[in-house]
Design an enzyme around this catalytic site. Structure first.
Site, mmCIF file in Angstrom:
data_model
loop_
_atom_site.group_PDB
_atom_site.id
_atom_site.type_symbol
_atom_site.label_atom_id
_atom_site.label_comp_id
_atom_site.label_asym_id
_atom_site.label_seq_id
_atom_site.Cartn_x
_atom_site.Cartn_y
_atom_site.Cartn_z
ATOM 1 C CE LYS A 203 33.808 39.127 38.022
ATOM 2 N NZ LYS A 203 35.185 38.897 37.621
HETATM 3 C C1 R5P Z 1 37.785 35.911 40.670
HETATM 4 O O1 R5P Z 1 38.711 35.196 40.851
HETATM 5 C C2 R5P Z 1 37.826 36.897 39.658
HETATM 6 O O2 R5P Z 1 37.247 38.114 39.997
HETATM 7 C C3 R5P Z 1 37.309 36.450 38.310
HETATM 8 O O3 R5P Z 1 37.613 37.471 37.437
HETATM 9 C C4 R5P Z 1 35.837 36.182 38.245
HETATM 10 O O4 R5P Z 1 35.466 35.233 39.173
HETATM 11 C C5 R5P Z 1 35.365 35.785 36.852
HETATM 12 O O5 R5P Z 1 35.935 34.623 36.446
HETATM 13 P P1 R5P Z 1 35.097 33.289 36.324
HETATM 14 O O6 R5P Z 1 34.232 33.446 35.110
HETATM 15 O O7 R5P Z 1 36.103 32.210 36.160
HETATM 16 O O8 R5P Z 1 34.280 33.137 37.581
#
Ligand code: R5P
Length: 294
Positions: A203
């Site tokens: 990711k």
């Molecule tokens: C971080 O807090 C986490 O890995 C979240 O899952 C990631 O940042 C994705 O969430 P967002 O789209 O809110 O950044």
């Protein structure tokens, strides 16, 4: 009783039709065992090869995040529109109905809160509990260039070793520190390191310049992290560009659950991801759905 008195000779063998040996549809995933592939198929939609992961794991270091104060009320109604849910085991056990049968990706690293140095994480769950919870994958934060870079890489590699033992894929999450450059060069470095070390998918954040070089140089699927809340059209455009430039979907949180209408937004994002709907059309869909169910 055994079928001894009705043995047919040769008729149903279709000997003239060779059995197909289809390649698995995910990048870099042709040589996994069945359990690993099956779990990935519960994350990435087999029809599109992409995923809409709804990320709600933010509480693991920042507590009750805006939009996640009541997961039962704010998130559970969105579940039918997800391909996958990314969350902590605490929220899973306490709040998510076990009838949710799509992929569950569990946050498996933790340590510091927002009050401390974020890269100082350790592994925060073991494989036995991941199996007990029927996890489709485990997620671990990797801080390339961060203060505790080596420790976080070690978390990744240990988790991959444990996951490989039981057929559980590991998602490497490229975490960006406050003062780190967010450009294609950095993300190429971070994503490639994670893939080289055995992550099943990675990711990372979208960058407007050179994102296709990040996806091209990573031999496993990349999903785009959403990041801070931005206007709906911008978020839809970012998701559209990411998949057009090689991402296998998104892992989006705040831009869905902090939207004025999360149920409309998640459906619009889903169209972008799975049907290549253009951002402006997806925005129109968002507005229509929002007006139908205020
Ligand atoms: C971080 O807090 C986490 O890995 C979240 O899952 C990631 O940042 C994705 O969430 P967002 O789209 O809110 O950044």
């Amino acid at each position: 009783m055994a079928d001894l008195d009705d043995v047919r000779q040769g008729k149903q063998y279709f000997a003239e039709i060779p059995m197909k040996s289809e390649p698995f549809y995910l990048k870099g995933a042709n040589h996994y065992d069945w359990g690993m592939s099956n779990r990935l198929a519960n994350i990435f939609n087999p029809a599109s090869g992409r995923t809409l992961m709804l990320a709600i794991d933010h509480g693991y270091f920042q507590g009750p995040t805006t939009g996640l104060e009541r997961v039962d009320l704010n998130i559970v109604p969105l579940l039918p529109h997800t391909d996958t849910l990314m969350l902590t085991r605490g929220i899973l056990r306490s709040t998510i109905p076990p009838a949710y049968t799509k992929g569950v990706v569990l946050r498996a690293s933790a340590g510091p809160s927002i009050l401390k140095e974020l890269s100082n994480e350790h592994l925060a769950m073991d494989m036995e509990d991941a199996l007990r919870l029927n996890a489709a994958a485990l997620a671990v934060q990797v801080f390339i260039g961060g203060e505790f870079e080596t420790q976080s890489v070690n978390n990744l590699t240990r988790l991959i070793d444990m996951g490989n033992r039981y057929g559980i894929p590991v998602l490497a999450v490229t975490a960006v520190g406050k003062n780190m450059t967010r450009d294609a060069r950095y993300f190429r470095l971070a994503c490639r390191i994670c893939a080289e070390l055995g992550a099943a998918y990675v990711k990372t954040y979208y960058v407007p310049e050179g994102f296709e070089s990040v996806t091209a140089s990573c031999p496993v699927p990349i999903v785009m992290a959403g990041g801070k809340k931005i206007p709906e059209l911008e978020a839809l455009t970012m998701a559209w560009r990411a998949v057009q430039e090689g991402a296998a979907g998104v892992d989006m949180g705040r831009n869905i659950f902090q939207s004025d209408h999360p149920a409309a937004m998640i459906q619009a994002v889903s169209k972008v991801i799975h049907e290549d709907m253009k951002p402006q059309d997806a925005l129109e869909l968002y507005r229509t759905l929002k007006s139908e169910t205020p």
